[in-house]
Scaffold this active site. Structure first.
Site, PDB file in Angstrom:
ATOM      1  N   GLU A  38       0.817  -1.208   0.000  1.00 13.71           N
ATOM      2  CA  GLU A  38       0.000   0.000   0.000  1.00 13.71           C
ATOM      3  C   GLU A  38       0.857   1.267   0.000  1.00 13.71           C
ATOM      4  OE1 GLU A  38      -3.075   0.243  -0.640  1.00 13.71           O
ATOM      5  OE2 GLU A  38      -3.389  -1.906  -0.671  1.00 13.71           O
ATOM      6  N   CYS A 197     -12.969   1.556 -15.460  1.00 12.33           N
ATOM      7  CA  CYS A 197     -13.311   2.976 -15.328  1.00 12.33           C
ATOM      8  C   CYS A 197     -12.026   3.803 -15.345  1.00 12.33           C
ATOM      9  CB  CYS A 197     -14.105   3.210 -14.048  1.00 12.33           C
ATOM     10  SG  CYS A 197     -14.947   4.805 -13.996  1.00 12.33           S
ATOM     11  N   CYS A 204     -17.117   1.117 -20.668  1.00  9.37           N
ATOM     12  CA  CYS A 204     -18.436   1.143 -20.028  1.00  9.37           C
ATOM     13  C   CYS A 204     -19.277  -0.086 -20.384  1.00  9.37           C
ATOM     14  CB  CYS A 204     -19.173   2.426 -20.397  1.00  9.37           C
ATOM     15  SG  CYS A 204     -18.286   3.923 -19.902  1.00  9.37           S
ATOM     16  N   CYS A 207     -18.986  -2.604 -17.754  1.00 10.80           N
ATOM     17  CA  CYS A 207     -19.120  -2.122 -16.380  1.00 10.80           C
ATOM     18  C   CYS A 207     -20.446  -2.562 -15.744  1.00 10.80           C
ATOM     19  CB  CYS A 207     -19.030  -0.597 -16.348  1.00 10.80           C
ATOM     20  SG  CYS A 207     -19.196   0.094 -14.686  1.00 10.80           S
ATOM     21  N   CYS A 213     -24.893   4.522 -14.262  1.00 11.73           N
ATOM     22  CA  CYS A 213     -23.803   5.495 -14.154  1.00 11.73           C
ATOM     23  C   CYS A 213     -24.187   6.827 -14.810  1.00 11.73           C
ATOM     24  CB  CYS A 213     -22.552   4.932 -14.815  1.00 11.73           C
ATOM     25  SG  CYS A 213     -21.180   6.090 -14.876  1.00 11.73           S
TER      26      CYS A 213
END
Length: 353
Positions: A38, A197, A204, A207, A213
């Site tokens: 991270e 995205c 899309c 998605c 959206c």
DNA sequence: TAAGCGTGGTA
DNA sequence: TTACCAAGCTT
């Protein structure tokens, strides 16, 4: 209209089938492995991180090993990855965990966020991946997804917009989830933003939120999220000294804060005459040989570098503060150098000067 | 609060 | 070539 409760359910289902499952820091709940990934992934892309991550784990297999290592070794392994305060905070964090927490990372978001280099989003990522905690991340991926799916205007770097996104992200969390669901959810947020995205040309069609959206339905994918306000980046210029004594070159340690903080670099001056004086001070000839200039671009300014070569005639003057070293070119890899300095010295070694 | 802080990939 | 910015944090 997408019900808030449907968001996590749909995202988790999508992640399990279409998300990423084989990144080096996945398929573990070891907080050290997760924390290291991270920190490295802050503002840094996956493909860049992978080789660094492997080298770090090989050299520092656990948090105690990292805590016990000299900072200089950590900086050398981090060199090239950028944002070097991350490496200094990483080392400090390892020491706090090793000495104050007995080598075990705390499990709550609030405690994690107290540690050096761990902010609110990174704390949530660690807590959810390592401990199954119900906490939301808010990184660049999530900001992009939320801005598009829910039609949020305004630059996400602006405090007001970011605060609204934190609130929304919190409200989207799956409730009382199984740890595996939390993992899939957090990973799903990242995967959706990183694989479908994306900024340039979002996919899309694939998605899970295409029908709901706001950006997709209204054709505003290109406008959301709002772009960062434009700023002209200033240009700075510096002269760098490549002072050679046989096969060794003089390196100077940079101060712990500021650009390239804690790395080894070449002595610098604001103009050519000042650089000649620096060369003389280290026992070198004042005659400077011009090397090919290079330009390095940072996020917030551009740096024009004028390198100059000088010989030290065996003087080998050592600075009193001990912050300089004569580094054999054959061992230059063991020093943490800024990327353009490494480039410069690699080219120099190749040219057999 | 906004600026400072790296590097490399992408279009 | 230039513009933009990526699994953000610190001061």
């Amino acid at each position: 209209m997408l019900a808030l409760a449907d968001f996590s359910t749909r995202l988790i289902a999508w992640q399990r089938v279409h998300g990423r499952h084989d990144l080096p820091w996945q398929n573990t709940r070891d907080p050290y492995w997760i924390w290291l990934s991270e920190i490295m992934l802050q503002q840094t892309q996956v493909s860049t991180v992978i080789p660094y991550y492997a080298r770090f784990l090989a050299r520092f297999p656990d948090v105690n090993a990292l805590a016990a290592a000299p900072l200089d070794d950590v900086m050398a392994l981090w060199a090239g990855l950028g944002y070097y305060s991350r490496a200094r905070n990483l080392h400090r964090c390892a020491q706090v965990v090793s000495e104050q927490f007995g080598g075990a990372f705390p499990q709550s978001v609030d405690e994690l966020a107290e540690l050096p280099g761990i902010g609110r989003s990174t704390a949530a990522a660690i807590a959810s991946f390592a401990f199954g905690a119900r906490a939301t991340i808010l990184d660049g991926n999530v900001k992009r997804v939320l801005a598009r799916v829910f039609g949020i205007d305004g630059f996400p770097g602006e405090k007001r917009v970011e605060n609204a996104m934190w609130t929304l992200a919190e409200s989207l969390l799956p409730d009382a989830a199984h740890p595996d669901d939390v993992t899939a959810y957090t990973q799903g947020l990242m995967d959706l933003g990183a694989t479908l995205c994306v900024r340039g040309k979002p996919d899309c069609v694939r998605c899970p939120f295409a029908a709901d959206c706001v950006a997709n339905v209204t054709g505003r994918q290109r406008e959301l999220p709002a772009a960062r306000p434009k700023k002209t980046v200033p240009t700075r210029k510096t002269w760098m000294l490549v002072l050679k004594d046989g096969d060794s070159v003089l390196l100077e340690k940079r101060p712990p804060t500021g650009i390239w903080g804690g790395l080894w670099s070449l002595p610098e001056a604001a103009d050519e005459d000042a650089l000649a004086a620096v060369a003389h001070g280290f026992g070198g000839t004042e005659e400077l040989h011009r090397l090919a200039p290079l330009t390095h671009t940072f996020t917030h300014f551009k740096l024009d570098i004028e390198p100059r070569l000088a010989q030290a005639r065996g003087a080998c003057v050592q600075a009193a503060d001990g912050e300089t070293v004569w580094a054999p070119l054959s061992e230059i890899d063991s020093f943490g150098l800024p990327a353009p300095v490494r480039k410069l010295l690699d080219a120099l070694q190749g040219s057999l000067i």
